[in-house]
Design a protein around this motif. Structure first.
Motif: not given
Length: 487
Positions: A171-188
């Motif tokens: 929920t942090s405003p410092c986290l870019d969703a476009k960047l994070a989706k690579k790691y917070l992926d379907h497997g996660f």
């Protein structure tokens, strides 16, 4: 160990004040004490990022190095411990706990530092190492017993901080969703969903909040999350009820209820299919009582979005009606009331005949709570209004059930409610009421006549059998009597 205790008593300390230092290949100064080396070799990995010691407080490093320290501390927290024995590695557990609290405070207070890919990767890795685990078989295959107390996770004081940290990070405003989706992926996400098998309600509550935030922040993952949740529901209903008492299903339905409330109109066909093929069959599970409130909320959200679905839901409930489970019947009647209350006249007329045939059967139930709950429907003004407009079809269905209750039901409360409903019908349309009364008496007379004929036929059979006793193994066929029975 004395040196280790001495080191812990002096934390936090600035890296510049430590007595021993080396240099990494990049030329940065790496500060380490003998006690830190001893602890790292025995418990923690040698995890130093950009020359920063993991146990250095965030306030002791410049802003440019805070993310490197963040990654270093996350790497340190990838070490797991056995929490079934609280006395084992107690000092190391405390160090890790304090480090997690530091990370939580950093993420909560950080507003200007954007999380980089290495930081996101380290966060996902640390969360996976600490949270993702396989539950023992006893979690999934509990025996039916009177002991329904939840099982609490012994490592919860530690896991709670990890969950809080992951939630703050997402929920942090410092986290870019476009960047994070690579790691917070379907497997996660799938591994997160598997954790709903936990019997600890505190863990499921945290997971519910986190998954909801993931759904809200990562729009690209929304179709996948809905599909994955649908698969869990379908597996639960059609394969095996592995979550004893519906554990996890209630929380997932609560999430889905908020998802449904955000659906755009008109509803997509896939959403309607989900209602018919997944949500409605969830009513038939033995453990539906554990999640009925959340399930009913999801269904009513669909009907609020598209009122025409009301008749579809009623047909589904009639299909899975629990005719041998009085407790579930009471719940179904409550949901029927909520649905019918918001139905239009046209949709109500589509299902009123099969619906009131089932309600009539409930009114005649020997279980007083079922009969009482069915009769309570006439306390709802909206439902009474719909009944009044369609009394020509409904009263003939209900009259016999009400008459039988008034004559012979054992419960006084049910008897009083029955008389009140009969009075309401009489006031609605006295002529129709008397017509139904006359027809009911005629039907009763016909049934009595048929019963008398049946008794006479059996009497003749018994008399014929007594006059011609069977001797030995000889079979006797009385043709005239067989003909009279057919007549």
């Amino acid at each position: 160990m004395a040196m280790f205790k001495q080191f812990l008593s002096k934390l936090p300390r600035k890296s510049s004040s430590k007595p021993d230092s080396t240099s990494d290949p990049s030329g940065s100064s790496v500060v380490r004490s003998n006690s830190v080396k001893r602890m790292s070799s025995a418990v923690f990995p040698s995890s130093v990022v950009a020359g920063i010691e993991p146990l250095v407080p965030f306030k002791d490093v410049p802003t440019s190095e805070k993310l490197n320290l963040f990654v270093s501390k996350l790497s340190l927290c990838c070490v797991t411990f056995d929490f079934s024995d609280q006395t084992k590695n107690s000092l190391e557990k405390d160090v890790k706990r304090q480090t997690l609290l530091e990370l939580l405070d950093f993420v909560s207070s950080s507003s200007s530092v954007r999380f980089t890919e290495p930081a996101i990767l380290a966060m996902c890795k640390m969360s996976a190492v600490n949270l993702f685990r396989v539950f023992p078989p006893s979690y999934r295959e509990r025996n039916d017993s009177d002991d329904n107390d939840p099982t609490f996770e012994p490592a919860w004081p530690h896991l709670q901080i990890v969950y809080d940290l992951l939630l703050k990070f997402i929920t942090s405003p410092c986290l870019d969703a476009k960047l994070a989706k690579k790691y917070l992926d379907h497997g996660f996400i799938l591994r997160l969903l598997e954790l709903f098998d936990s019997e600890d309600p505190r863990e499921r509550e945290c997971l519910k909040t986190i998954l909801h935030r993931v759904y809200g922040k990562f729009m690209v993952h929304r179709p996948f999350i809905r599909k994955a949740m649908s698969n869990i529901f379908s597996s639960f209903v059609f394969e095996a009820e592995k979550r004893g008492g519906g554990g996890g299903i209630a929380e997932l339905l609560e999430i889905f209820g908020s998802i449904v409330s955000g659906f755009a109109l008109p509803l997509k066909e896939e959403h309607k299919i989900f209602l018919w093929r997944v949500l409605i069959p969830l009513h038939k599970a033995k453990s539906v009582g554990g999640y009925f409130h959340q399930l009913s909320y999801c269904v009513t959200q669909f009907i609020d979005k598209e009122p025409k679905l009301g008749s579809v839901v009623i047909k589904g409930l009639l299909k899975f009606w629990p005719v041998t489970n009085s407790q579930k019947e009471v719940m179904f009647l409550g949901e029927v009331e909520e649905i019918v209350e918001v139905m239009s006249l046209v949709e109500f007329q589509k299902v009123m005949v099969p619906l009131f045939l089932r309600i009539a059967a409930c009114v005649n139930s020997c279980h007083f709570q079922v009969s009482e709950r069915a009769l309570f429907l006439w306390n709802n003004d909206q439902i009474v209004n719909l009944i009044a407009q369609n009394r020509q079809a409904i009263l003939p269905i209900m009259f016999a059930a009400l008459a039988k209750n008034a004559e012979s039901h054992w419960n006084q409360s049910v008897l009083n409610l029955t008389l009140n409903v009969r009075k309401m019908f009489c006031e609605m349309d006295e002529a129709l009421f008397m017509s139904c009364h006359t027809r009911f008496q005629e039907d009763e007379a016909e049934q009595c006549s048929a019963e008398e004929k049946r008794k006479e036929t059996w009497a003749r059979l018994e008399k014929a059998a007594s006059m011609k006793p069977v001797t030995g193994k000889t079979a006797v066929l009385v043709t005239p009597l067989a003909t009279s029975i057919a007549c």
